[in-house]
Design a protein around this motif. Structure first.
Motif, PDB file in Angstrom:
ATOM      1  N   GLU A 101       0.922  -1.106   0.137  1.00 27.02           N
ATOM      2  CA  GLU A 101       0.046   0.034   0.154  1.00 27.02           C
ATOM      3  C   GLU A 101       0.829   1.187  -0.041  1.00 27.02           C
ATOM      4  OE1 GLU A 101      -3.261   1.964   3.282  1.00 27.02           O
ATOM      5  OE2 GLU A 101      -3.174  -0.206   2.723  1.00 27.02           O
ATOM      6  N   CYS A 102       0.315   2.248  -0.694  1.00 27.76           N
ATOM      7  CA  CYS A 102       1.235   3.483  -0.816  1.00 27.76           C
ATOM      8  C   CYS A 102       1.339   4.162   0.624  1.00 27.76           C
ATOM      9  CB  CYS A 102       0.552   4.398  -1.898  1.00 27.76           C
ATOM     10  SG  CYS A 102       1.204   6.128  -1.798  1.00 27.76           S
ATOM     11  N   GLY A 103       2.712   4.506   0.624  1.00 29.00           N
ATOM     12  CA  GLY A 103       2.862   5.290   1.959  1.00 29.00           C
ATOM     13  C   GLY A 103       2.764   4.422   3.365  1.00 29.00           C
ATOM     14  N   THR A 104       3.535   3.556   3.611  1.00 29.28           N
ATOM     15  CA  THR A 104       3.489   2.887   4.556  1.00 29.28           C
ATOM     16  C   THR A 104       4.329   3.060   5.835  1.00 29.28           C
ATOM     17  OG1 THR A 104       5.091   1.045   3.753  1.00 29.28           O
ATOM     18  CG2 THR A 104       2.865   0.575   3.426  1.00 29.28           C
ATOM     19  N   THR A 105       5.371   3.832   5.579  1.00 26.08           N
ATOM     20  CA  THR A 105       5.925   4.552   6.593  1.00 26.08           C
ATOM     21  C   THR A 105       5.571   6.059   6.765  1.00 26.08           C
ATOM     22  OG1 THR A 105       7.756   5.602   5.401  1.00 26.08           O
ATOM     23  CG2 THR A 105       8.224   3.300   5.997  1.00 26.08           C
TER      24      THR A 105
ATOM     25  N   ASN B 237      -3.478  15.312  -4.021  1.00 28.76           N
ATOM     26  CA  ASN B 237      -4.668  15.950  -3.527  1.00 28.76           C
ATOM     27  C   ASN B 237      -5.606  14.683  -3.467  1.00 28.76           C
ATOM     28  OD1 ASN B 237      -5.531  15.920  -6.276  1.00 28.76           O
ATOM     29  ND2 ASN B 237      -5.089  17.922  -6.338  1.00 28.76           N
ATOM     30  N   TRP B 238      -7.062  14.992  -4.013  1.00 27.37           N
ATOM     31  CA  TRP B 238      -7.854  13.910  -4.085  1.00 27.37           C
ATOM     32  C   TRP B 238      -8.021  13.171  -5.441  1.00 27.37           C
ATOM     33  CZ3 TRP B 238      -9.680  12.613   0.420  1.00 27.37           C
ATOM     34  CH2 TRP B 238      -9.890  13.564   1.469  1.00 27.37           C
ATOM     35  N   TYR B 239      -7.392  13.664  -6.559  1.00 27.69           N
ATOM     36  CA  TYR B 239      -7.392  13.328  -7.791  1.00 27.69           C
ATOM     37  C   TYR B 239      -5.999  12.941  -8.520  1.00 27.69           C
ATOM     38  CZ  TYR B 239     -11.780  15.526  -7.124  1.00 27.69           C
ATOM     39  OH  TYR B 239     -13.138  15.969  -6.579  1.00 27.69           O
ATOM     40  N   CYS B 240      -6.130  12.088  -9.334  1.00 23.93           N
ATOM     41  CA  CYS B 240      -4.867  11.529 -10.174  1.00 23.93           C
ATOM     42  C   CYS B 240      -4.490  12.567 -11.132  1.00 23.93           C
ATOM     43  CB  CYS B 240      -5.273   9.929 -10.940  1.00 23.93           C
ATOM     44  SG  CYS B 240      -3.952   9.418 -12.051  1.00 23.93           S
ATOM     45  N   PRO B 241      -3.077  12.833 -11.065  1.00 25.51           N
ATOM     46  CA  PRO B 241      -2.710  13.752 -12.263  1.00 25.51           C
ATOM     47  C   PRO B 241      -2.906  13.326 -13.602  1.00 25.51           C
ATOM     48  CG  PRO B 241      -1.061  13.065 -11.034  1.00 25.51           C
ATOM     49  CD  PRO B 241      -2.030  12.220 -10.077  1.00 25.51           C
ATOM     50  N   ILE B 242      -2.900  11.983 -13.814  1.00 25.77           N
ATOM     51  CA  ILE B 242      -3.141  11.667 -15.174  1.00 25.77           C
ATOM     52  C   ILE B 242      -4.702  11.619 -15.463  1.00 25.77           C
ATOM     53  CG2 ILE B 242      -2.731   9.550 -16.766  1.00 25.77           C
ATOM     54  CD1 ILE B 242      -0.216   8.806 -14.784  1.00 25.77           C
TER      55      ILE B 242
ATOM     56  N   ARG C 271     -10.796  10.407  -9.056  1.00 26.67           N
ATOM     57  CA  ARG C 271     -10.575  10.251  -7.637  1.00 26.67           C
ATOM     58  C   ARG C 271      -9.771   9.227  -7.270  1.00 26.67           C
ATOM     59  NH1 ARG C 271     -13.457  13.747  -3.939  1.00 26.67           N
ATOM     60  NH2 ARG C 271     -13.281  12.184  -2.335  1.00 26.67           N
ATOM     61  N   TYR C 272      -8.791   9.190  -6.340  1.00 26.87           N
ATOM     62  CA  TYR C 272      -8.033   8.111  -5.965  1.00 26.87           C
ATOM     63  C   TYR C 272      -8.716   6.938  -5.530  1.00 26.87           C
ATOM     64  CZ  TYR C 272      -3.724  10.858  -6.540  1.00 26.87           C
ATOM     65  OH  TYR C 272      -2.746  11.399  -7.101  1.00 26.87           O
ATOM     66  N   SER C 273      -9.712   7.265  -4.586  1.00 31.03           N
ATOM     67  CA  SER C 273     -10.570   6.280  -3.992  1.00 31.03           C
ATOM     68  C   SER C 273     -11.497   5.438  -5.172  1.00 31.03           C
ATOM     69  CB  SER C 273     -11.603   6.993  -3.031  1.00 31.03           C
ATOM     70  OG  SER C 273     -12.360   7.778  -3.826  1.00 31.03           O
ATOM     71  N   ASP C 274     -11.685   6.212  -6.288  1.00 33.17           N
ATOM     72  CA  ASP C 274     -12.438   5.300  -7.388  1.00 33.17           C
ATOM     73  C   ASP C 274     -11.418   4.360  -8.214  1.00 33.17           C
ATOM     74  OD1 ASP C 274     -14.513   6.646  -6.191  1.00 33.17           O
ATOM     75  OD2 ASP C 274     -14.551   8.217  -8.167  1.00 33.17           O
ATOM     76  N   LYS C 275     -10.176   4.663  -7.887  1.00 35.50           N
ATOM     77  CA  LYS C 275      -9.314   4.094  -8.645  1.00 35.50           C
ATOM     78  C   LYS C 275      -8.466   2.977  -8.151  1.00 35.50           C
ATOM     79  CE  LYS C 275      -9.987   5.242 -13.082  1.00 35.50           C
ATOM     80  NZ  LYS C 275      -8.921   5.726 -13.662  1.00 35.50           N
ATOM     81  N   GLY C 276      -8.681   2.486  -6.867  1.00 36.45           N
ATOM     82  CA  GLY C 276      -7.989   1.432  -6.041  1.00 36.45           C
ATOM     83  C   GLY C 276      -6.711   2.114  -5.324  1.00 36.45           C
ATOM     84  N   GLY C 277      -6.958   3.648  -5.119  1.00 34.07           N
ATOM     85  CA  GLY C 277      -5.988   4.462  -4.197  1.00 34.07           C
ATOM     86  C   GLY C 277      -4.961   4.764  -4.708  1.00 34.07           C
TER      87      GLY C 277
ATOM     88  N   CYS D  19      -2.719   7.117  -9.380  1.00 40.49           N
ATOM     89  CA  CYS D  19      -3.726   6.072  -8.828  1.00 40.49           C
ATOM     90  C   CYS D  19      -3.266   4.774  -9.384  1.00 40.49           C
ATOM     91  CB  CYS D  19      -5.102   6.283  -9.427  1.00 40.49           C
ATOM     92  SG  CYS D  19      -5.215   6.228 -11.342  1.00 40.49           S
ATOM     93  N   GLN D  20      -3.696   3.856  -8.673  1.00 37.65           N
ATOM     94  CA  GLN D  20      -3.262   2.748  -8.722  1.00 37.65           C
ATOM     95  C   GLN D  20      -3.512   1.903 -10.347  1.00 37.65           C
ATOM     96  OE1 GLN D  20      -5.028  -0.363  -6.010  1.00 37.65           O
ATOM     97  NE2 GLN D  20      -2.768  -1.130  -5.854  1.00 37.65           N
ATOM     98  N   VAL D  21      -4.502   2.489 -11.040  1.00 35.84           N
ATOM     99  CA  VAL D  21      -4.870   1.766 -12.222  1.00 35.84           C
ATOM    100  C   VAL D  21      -3.864   2.518 -13.234  1.00 35.84           C
ATOM    101  CG1 VAL D  21      -6.589   2.170 -14.099  1.00 35.84           C
ATOM    102  CG2 VAL D  21      -7.331   1.586 -11.709  1.00 35.84           C
TER     103      VAL D  21
END
Length: 149
Positions: free
Chosen positions: A48-52, A64-69, A73-79, A105-107
């Motif tokens: 998972e992203c950012g574990t430390t 922020n809340w949105y993938c730059p690509i 929303r990150y939450s809609d694309k697997g984080g 985003c993960q996708v």
């Protein structure tokens, strides 16, 4: 070495030339940085992203809340994921170079995979022309500039 006025393809051909020369001269410190990145981003096999705490803070400061690509929303694309613009497989010494990192985003990360940036821009331009300007704006120009040193 002057990067101004060069076409994108020329810049990445130059980056590959420098990268290949540098890749064959990897130092123990380069490998240590590569391992440090894995610890910084992934702890105990948790992908998972950012574990430390340090990486969580970095992600918070650089997204922020949105993938730059894709703009979703990150939450809609697997984080969120921390991605290397120039892939670690080709540029392991840039593993902890923060100018080479971005949060996507993960996708989009899975789709980009280990593509070199030049190939990725071309891929986006051909398949998703409406996303091209976002990807172009994120071009790792400062990382390319640092490769000449």
């Amino acid at each position: 070495m002057n990067f101004k006025g060069k076409e994108l393809k020329e810049l990445f051909e130059l980056a590959n030339k420098i990268g290949n020369r540098r890749y064959h001269k990897l130092t123990n410190q380069d490998f240590e940085n590569y391992r440090k990145f894995d610890y910084w981003r992934y702890v105990n096999g948790d992908y998972e992203c950012g574990t430390t705490q340090e990486s969580k803070d970095w992600v918070k400061e650089n997204s922020n809340w949105y993938c730059p690509i894709c703009g979703d929303r990150y939450s809609d694309k697997g984080g969120k994921t921390i991605d290397h613009k120039l892939p670690r497989s080709q540029y392991p010494w840039l593993s902890m170079e923060f100018k080479n990192l971005w949060v996507i985003c993960q996708v989009c990360n899975q789709e980009k995979a280990e593509m070199h940036w030049y190939d990725y821009e071309h891929y986006i331009f051909v398949r998703y022309p409406n996303l091209y300007l976002s990807v172009k704006a994120a071009r790792p120009s400062s990382v390319l500039q640092s490769l000449k040193d």
